[in-house]
Design a protein around this motif. Sequence first.
Motif, PDB file in Angstrom:
ATOM      1  N   ALA A 176       0.835  -1.202   0.000  1.00 33.75           N
ATOM      2  CA  ALA A 176       0.000   0.000   0.000  1.00 33.75           C
ATOM      3  C   ALA A 176       0.871   1.253   0.000  1.00 33.75           C
ATOM      4  CB  ALA A 176      -0.930  -0.005   1.208  1.00 33.75           C
ATOM      5  N   GLN A 177       1.937   1.244   0.805  1.00 31.78           N
ATOM      6  CA  GLN A 177       2.847   2.391   0.839  1.00 31.78           C
ATOM      7  C   GLN A 177       3.473   2.625  -0.534  1.00 31.78           C
ATOM      8  OE1 GLN A 177       5.798   1.917   3.904  1.00 31.78           O
ATOM      9  NE2 GLN A 177       4.305   1.798   5.556  1.00 31.78           N
ATOM     10  N   ALA A 178       3.963   1.536  -1.132  1.00 30.98           N
ATOM     11  CA  ALA A 178       4.615   1.662  -2.438  1.00 30.98           C
ATOM     12  C   ALA A 178       3.622   2.089  -3.514  1.00 30.98           C
ATOM     13  CB  ALA A 178       5.278   0.338  -2.816  1.00 30.98           C
ATOM     14  N   ALA A 211       5.259  -2.992  -7.513  1.00 29.52           N
ATOM     15  CA  ALA A 211       4.231  -1.968  -7.288  1.00 29.52           C
ATOM     16  C   ALA A 211       4.272  -0.905  -8.381  1.00 29.52           C
ATOM     17  CB  ALA A 211       4.425  -1.339  -5.908  1.00 29.52           C
ATOM     18  N   ALA A 212       5.464  -0.465  -8.739  1.00 28.56           N
ATOM     19  CA  ALA A 212       5.590   0.534  -9.799  1.00 28.56           C
ATOM     20  C   ALA A 212       5.079  -0.010 -11.126  1.00 28.56           C
ATOM     21  CB  ALA A 212       7.049   0.971  -9.925  1.00 28.56           C
ATOM     22  N   HIS A 213       5.397  -1.276 -11.395  1.00 31.29           N
ATOM     23  CA  HIS A 213       4.953  -1.926 -12.630  1.00 31.29           C
ATOM     24  C   HIS A 213       3.428  -1.919 -12.730  1.00 31.29           C
ATOM     25  CE1 HIS A 213       5.538  -5.246 -15.735  1.00 31.29           C
ATOM     26  NE2 HIS A 213       4.224  -5.256 -15.522  1.00 31.29           N
ATOM     27  N   GLU A 214       2.759  -2.323 -11.648  1.00 36.39           N
ATOM     28  CA  GLU A 214       1.300  -2.398 -11.698  1.00 36.39           C
ATOM     29  C   GLU A 214       0.658  -1.020 -11.702  1.00 36.39           C
ATOM     30  OE1 GLU A 214       0.225  -5.069 -12.646  1.00 36.39           O
ATOM     31  OE2 GLU A 214       2.015  -6.232 -12.158  1.00 36.39           O
ATOM     32  N   VAL A 215       1.223  -0.089 -10.958  1.00 34.98           N
ATOM     33  CA  VAL A 215       0.680   1.274 -10.962  1.00 34.98           C
ATOM     34  C   VAL A 215       0.810   1.895 -12.346  1.00 34.98           C
ATOM     35  CG1 VAL A 215       1.115   3.621 -10.117  1.00 34.98           C
ATOM     36  CG2 VAL A 215       0.943   1.715  -8.493  1.00 34.98           C
ATOM     37  N   ALA A 216       1.901   1.597 -13.046  1.00 36.00           N
ATOM     38  CA  ALA A 216       2.086   2.140 -14.396  1.00 36.00           C
ATOM     39  C   ALA A 216       0.974   1.687 -15.336  1.00 36.00           C
ATOM     40  CB  ALA A 216       3.453   1.735 -14.952  1.00 36.00           C
TER      41      ALA A 216
END
Length: 230
Positions: free
Chosen positions: A129-131, A182-187
């Motif tokens: 969640a933080q990431a 996390a960055a991959h999925e948020v992208a």
Amino acid sequence: MGQHVLPGNPPVEINLKRSTRARRISLRVSSLDGRVTLTLPKGVSEKSGLAFATEKAEWLRGHLAKQGGIVQVGPGASLPIEGRMLTVTGGTGRKVRIEADRVIVPGTDDAMAAKLLGYLKTLARDRLAQASDHYADVLGRRYSRITLRDTRSRWGSCSASGGLSYSWRLILAPPDVLSYVAAHEVAHLAEMNHSERFWTAVQSIHGPYSEQRAWLRREGAQLHRYRFEG
């Protein structure tokens, strides 16, 4: 069809399955978690299938040894938490805690695995969640929810409605690997594909990611070795 254990050193747990499409008996060892599946075609008895598996027992043990084998989590077991290898130890108190090279789990030995699993899932949700919040802020997008699963085929996913789903086992990986996923999925909130624009978005919110991606390809399957059930 159930499970069977081949005796020996070490014993080998076999998952029996029957398939109407199979033409012959087959043995398969999962590269993800080392589970052994014995598939029986129609008309082949369980006894014949187990005899076949017994003949292949040494091959199975050799194959499992190369993979590192399954780790049943309990007193004295070693497992990684946020990339650090820790020894599972009983203790007093009410909460699971990490001290030096140990993860201390209060309570009885038979409840240890379940209590530790609950701790890991809670920690995973907190870290993910933080990431996700961080990368979503950098990207200027919002996600709708976070779901944790124990998926084998992927470490994360993003739905069309903005829901992010992650494997809780990412908490076993080094923190920078969890952050990359996390960055991959948020992208994907901006690019629902794996186009050049998508990878540019990952780079822009995360920075270089080749090392973390390579770690997952090289070491990720090992995170499925750890079993908390039974």
